[in-house]
Design a protein around this motif. Structure first.
Motif, PDB file in Angstrom:
ATOM      1  N   ARG A  14      18.055  35.898  13.046  1.00  0.00           N
ATOM      2  CA  ARG A  14      16.842  36.029  13.851  1.00  0.00           C
ATOM      3  C   ARG A  14      16.915  35.038  15.009  1.00  0.00           C
ATOM      4  O   ARG A  14      17.289  33.884  14.822  1.00  0.00           O
ATOM      5  N   THR A  16      14.315  33.831  18.314  1.00  0.00           N
ATOM      6  CA  THR A  16      12.999  34.012  18.911  1.00  0.00           C
ATOM      7  C   THR A  16      12.553  32.729  19.593  1.00  0.00           C
ATOM      8  O   THR A  16      13.121  31.672  19.360  1.00  0.00           O
ATOM      9  N   THR A 110      11.624  35.237   0.257  1.00  0.00           N
ATOM     10  CA  THR A 110      11.704  35.763   1.615  1.00  0.00           C
ATOM     11  C   THR A 110      11.128  34.717   2.554  1.00  0.00           C
ATOM     12  O   THR A 110       9.955  34.364   2.457  1.00  0.00           O
ATOM     13  N   SER A 112       9.822  33.473   6.092  1.00  0.00           N
ATOM     14  CA  SER A 112       9.202  34.131   7.241  1.00  0.00           C
ATOM     15  C   SER A 112       8.634  33.152   8.269  1.00  0.00           C
ATOM     16  O   SER A 112       8.026  33.574   9.243  1.00  0.00           O
ATOM     17  N   PHE A 134       8.626  34.818  11.946  1.00  0.00           N
ATOM     18  CA  PHE A 134       9.649  35.805  12.257  1.00  0.00           C
ATOM     19  C   PHE A 134       9.686  36.845  11.138  1.00  0.00           C
ATOM     20  O   PHE A 134       9.111  36.648  10.069  1.00  0.00           O
ATOM     21  N   THR A 135      10.375  37.937  11.399  1.00  0.00           N
ATOM     22  CA  THR A 135      10.572  38.958  10.377  1.00  0.00           C
ATOM     23  C   THR A 135      11.275  38.310   9.199  1.00  0.00           C
ATOM     24  O   THR A 135      12.279  37.617   9.368  1.00  0.00           O
TER      25      THR A 135
END
Length: 156
Positions: A14, A16, A110, A112, A134-135
């Protein structure tokens, strides 16, 4: 952010932009111009030297944010910087700082959200310099996550 499996293969990546928090703005002002009582800065040297990760179902990123939405509290979910490389400002350009940290939470989770902060706290008591949502990146118990931040201070 780059997630690796136990064999070193990339599982997820990722990239960003991040939000610089009001807390960092206030600390920079305090450190640069006056040591004011009642400010948010708790120390002078190496104030922001840690990163933390979180697992919020609906993470947010705002300048007024003072903590991650949901910290991952397992060992390995907060860490000091592995490295911090400063490129000093020049006569016409700003400075930059490349910060890297590697996380080994050791659980299935997860991730995120991530933050640069002033302690290894995962309770929301740290002063946050920057946060990012973020995803989600799914990690297995043997996976690692490398987080890199580039902090730019404009010289113009």
């Amino acid at each position: 952010l780059t997630a690796y499996d136990e064999n070193g293969n990339i599982k997820a990546y990722r990239q960003t932009d991040n939000a610089i928090n009001n807390q960092l703005d206030n600390c920079l002002e305090e450190l640069a111009f006056a040591d004011t009582s009642g400010g948010v800065c708790s120390e002078v040297a190496d104030m922001f030297d840690s990163m933390a990760i979180g697992s919020a179902a609906v993470p947010t990123t705002t300048e007024s944010q003072t903590a991650l939405v949901l910290y991952i509290t397992s060992p390995g979910s907060a860490t000091l910087f592995d490295s911090a490389v400063l490129t000093p400002a020049t006569g016409s350009g700003g400075s930059s700082l490349l910060i890297t940290s590697t996380f080994r939470p050791g659980i299935v989770v997860t991730v995120s959200e991530a933050a640069i902060q002033d302690t290894l706290s995962t309770t929301g008591s740290a002063v946050e310099a920057a946060v990012q949502a973020f995803t989600g990146i799914s990690l297995g118990a043997s996976d690692t996550l490398t987080v890199q931040w580039t902090v730019l201070i404009d010289g113009s």
